[in-house]
Enzyme design. Structure first.
Site, PDB file in Angstrom:
ATOM      1  CB  SER A 192       6.170  -8.403  -3.358  1.00 54.69           C
ATOM      2  OG  SER A 192       7.340  -7.823  -3.896  1.00 54.69           O
ATOM      3  NE  ARG A 193       0.861  -4.455   1.126  1.00 56.04           N
ATOM      4  CZ  ARG A 193       1.737  -3.471   1.311  1.00 56.04           C
ATOM      5  NH1 ARG A 193       3.025  -3.739   1.326  1.00 56.04           N
ATOM      6  NH2 ARG A 193       1.327  -2.229   1.478  1.00 56.04           N
TER       7      ARG A 193
END
Length: 214
Positions: A192-193
């Site tokens: 999810s970065r």
């Protein structure tokens, strides 16, 4: 182009940096990650690094070079002192090294200063290199304009003949630097970065670290 880069997606899941597993010493952290990269067959040159310099023209320039040693004294690399990077470092010794090992989803960025090592150290390393590399350093006035590839190859051929049975002298403008770190940043790709980023700053003779938002 045919492909839309906006559609490129990759999920990072290979590792994480836990708060209770962060080393006090960034050099030990780097050693651990370097060993992982160096022991992975898919990574051909774990010691390949980007060095970014800014000379008096204030225009940044980066390129890939090879790390040749590292330890408490710093990070060692070699080049032609008359090259673009050599001239920039003479004008401004502040520079930045970065390592990216995509197979491990890891990156290390290191800020600091680079200073020339002694002539004796440069001589010793130069003569430890393969003969072809020594002759290549003599043949190439790095970053200078040359008329053709043929010119370079003829110059190398002439040097091969001249030093066929002689010791090759180190070019006077060729030698090493030791890069002395002041800031380390370790980046580990996460899902999810929400990547892990740990930054170390040198305070007098010790290191303080902090976690950064991705």
């Amino acid at each position: 182009m045919n492909k839309n880069l906006n559609d490129y997606r990759k999920s990072y899941k290979k590792d994480r940096i836990e708060d209770d597993a962060i080393p006090e010493d960034p050099l030990q952290f780097f050693q651990d990650w370097f060993n992982q990269a160096d022991n992975l067959d898919d990574i051909l040159e774990a010691n390949a690094m980007n060095i970014a310099t800014v000379g008096k023209d204030m225009v940044p320039k980066s390129r890939i070079i090879l790390l040749k040693a590292f330890g408490l004294e710093g990070f060692h690399f070699y080049t032609n002192y008359s090259s673009d990077k050599g001239k920039a470092l003479a004008e401004n010794p502040n520079c930045c090294l970065s390592f990216f090992w995509p197979e491990l989803e890891k990156q290390v960025i290191i800020q600091g200063t680079a200073v020339k090592i002694s002539e004796e150290e440069s001589e010793a390393y130069f003569h430890s290199r393969p003969k072809g590399s020594q002759l290549g350093a003599m043949a190439s006035d790095q970053s200078s304009v040359i008329p053709s590839r043929e010119y370079l190859e003829e110059k190398l051929s002439s040097l091969e003949e001249k030093y066929d049975s002689k010791e090759i002298p180190k070019p006077k403008d060729w030698g090493g630097y030791v890069f002395q770190p002041e800031i380390f940043e370790f980046w580990q790709g996460r899902e999810s970065r929400l990547h892990d980023r740990i930054r170390y700053k040198k305070i007098t003779n010790s290191w303080n670290y902090e976690r950064l938002a991705p």
